[in-house]
Design a protein around this motif. Structure first.
Motif, mmCIF file in Angstrom:
data_model
loop_
_atom_site.group_PDB
_atom_site.id
_atom_site.type_symbol
_atom_site.label_atom_id
_atom_site.label_comp_id
_atom_site.label_asym_id
_atom_site.label_seq_id
_atom_site.Cartn_x
_atom_site.Cartn_y
_atom_site.Cartn_z
ATOM 1 N N ASN A 162 -7.332 -1.178 5.780
ATOM 2 C CA ASN A 162 -5.907 -1.428 5.981
ATOM 3 C C ASN A 162 -5.535 -1.306 7.453
ATOM 4 N N GLN A 163 -6.048 -0.254 8.098
ATOM 5 C CA GLN A 163 -5.722 -0.025 9.503
ATOM 6 C C GLN A 163 -6.277 -1.137 10.386
ATOM 7 N N THR A 217 0.822 -1.223 0.000
ATOM 8 C CA THR A 217 0.000 0.000 0.000
ATOM 9 C C THR A 217 0.849 1.262 0.000
ATOM 10 N N TRP A 225 -3.992 4.955 2.567
ATOM 11 C CA TRP A 225 -4.124 4.008 3.685
ATOM 12 C C TRP A 225 -5.568 4.037 4.157
ATOM 13 N N ARG A 245 -0.439 6.339 7.669
ATOM 14 C CA ARG A 245 0.157 5.005 7.620
ATOM 15 C C ARG A 245 0.979 4.759 8.888
#
Length: 403
Positions: free
Chosen positions: A33-34, A24, A29, A305
């Motif tokens: 994703n987190q 990524t 982000w 990120r």
């Protein structure tokens, strides 16, 4: 689940988390994703704790199974070493009264000259080297510092020089070159006498031939001296004790107002960039306590990120360490915890801190009435050691804001 299976599962998740960050890199982000990253790092933390618990059980079992070394019947090239260990074991169990004539002579040849009347004994090189090597497990300073061993404990001044501001010049034809002598200084690298405090052992353990007394006492010495020396190598004041790396490090960044117990991404970048690029090509890394690691694992860059990349093992010696802003991390719980004005993070070439060990480790044995009346024997270890940061430009610290 076996400890190997736990490690393999942990490594798989760390590789997956690193791949998520890499895949990524050129994308936004997302919340998904987190969520995936938080799930992976949370499971990694849980597995790390399980692996630590399993490893402690394995270590304890290994100590219990380990039998006393027999100085008889070894290979010829190891006979002297085994004999030394055998004498050492005999002395620990029965004192010098348990020696035959040959053993007594060898014992007195190696006995400490300063504590002979009290029964001091210079620990055999094999035992001493394993003891000192094991000290690396405490705190982190011995794992990253440069280690120096000297044959005596006399005062020592170590040369230092900072050449990061020195530049050359262009000369016209036949022109005289300008003089620019490098500036040299000296840094004290003296040693201090550390004590394990007296370790009491029940006589029953000494009488039990299946108990490895040397390992039992060595473990206590390592714990006690390892903890006190790492504290001093980290935050020592330099007055009656070594200078610590935090004490001697230069200011790299003072936290933005409001960061009394936290760190923001911009301040961390400023700390990293405060170290001259001449050092960055070397072995620069972060050092901080576990309480700061918890903060760093949640920290994100300006694009949202995570800046923490979990490490993983690959084989016996290869692998990838935990990374923060692309730099490896050392955990040292003797570093100050986050608080107002606390210097909780250092960054730079930590090998510029030199630890000096002088002479041999000495051990004393006490079996007088104070101990005998309680069915005990006492052991007391002495070790001379010191340390100092010889290049203060190489390591910088982050200091939390006052308010």
């Amino acid at each position: 689940m076996s400890i190997q299976a736990l490690r393999e599962r942990r490594n798989g998740m760390a590789i997956e988390a690193r791949k998520l960050l890499d895949d990524t890199k050129d994308k936004a982000w997302s919340t998904e994703n987190q969520t995936q990253y938080d799930s992976l790092t949370g499971q990694i933390n849980d597995l790390d704790a399980r692996v630590d618990r399993e490893q402690k059980l394995i270590d304890l079992a290994a100590e219990e199974r380990h039998q006393n070394r027999d100085p008889v019947g070894g290979k010829r090239q190891t006979e002297d070493l085994l004999a030394d260990i055998g004498i050492f074991d005999t002395w620990m169990r029965r004192g010098d009264r348990g020696f035959n004539a040959e053993q007594a002579q060898k014992f007195h040849n190696t006995m400490s000259t300063t504590t002979g009347a009290e029964g001091g004994f210079s620990v055999p090189a094999e035992v001493s080297s394993r003891l000192i090597a094991s000290l690396k497990a405490f705190g982190g300073m011995r794992a990253v510092a440069e280690l120096l061993t000297t044959a005596n404990g006399v005062a020592l001044s170590f040369p230092s020089s900072d050449g990061t501001t020195e530049v050359g010049e262009i000369l016209a034809e036949n022109a005289q070159a300008t003089g620019s002598d490098p500036t040299f200084g000296t840094v004290g690298l003296n040693v201090f006498k550390y004590s394990s405090k007296i370790i009491t052992v029940p006589i029953e353990l000494l009488q039990d031939s299946t108990i490895d007394i040397e390992a039992f006492v060595r473990a206590r010495i390592i714990e006690r001296i390892g903890r006190i020396t790492n504290q001093h190598f980290t935050t020592g004041t330099g007055s009656g004790q070594p200078f610590g790396i935090v004490t001697r490090s230069a200011a790299g960044k003072v936290g933005t107002t409001g960061q009394t117990t936290s760190v923001i991404f911009d301040d961390l970048v400023d700390l990293l960039e405060s170290v001259d690029d001449a050092y960055q090509a070397g072995n620069c890394r972060f050092m901080f306590p576990q309480s700061v690691r918890k903060v760093m694992r949640k920290l994100k860059d300006t694009a949202g990120r995570p800046i923490w990349t979990p490490g993983y093992e690959a084989g016996i010696t290869a692998g990838a360490p935990d990374l923060l802003l692309g730099k490896s991390v050392v955990i040292n719980n003797d570093m100050p915890a986050p608080a107002a004005n606390a210097k909780s993070i250092v960054y730079g070439d930590l090998s510029k801190y030199i630890i000096r060990d002088a002479m041999a480790v000495n051990l004393m044995r006490f079996d007088d009435s104070v101990y005998a009346s309680k069915g005990q024997v006492g052991f007391l270890a002495f070790m001379r050691s010191g340390g100092n940061l010889v290049d203060t430009a190489a390591v910088k610290h982050y200091q939390h804001s006052a308010t």
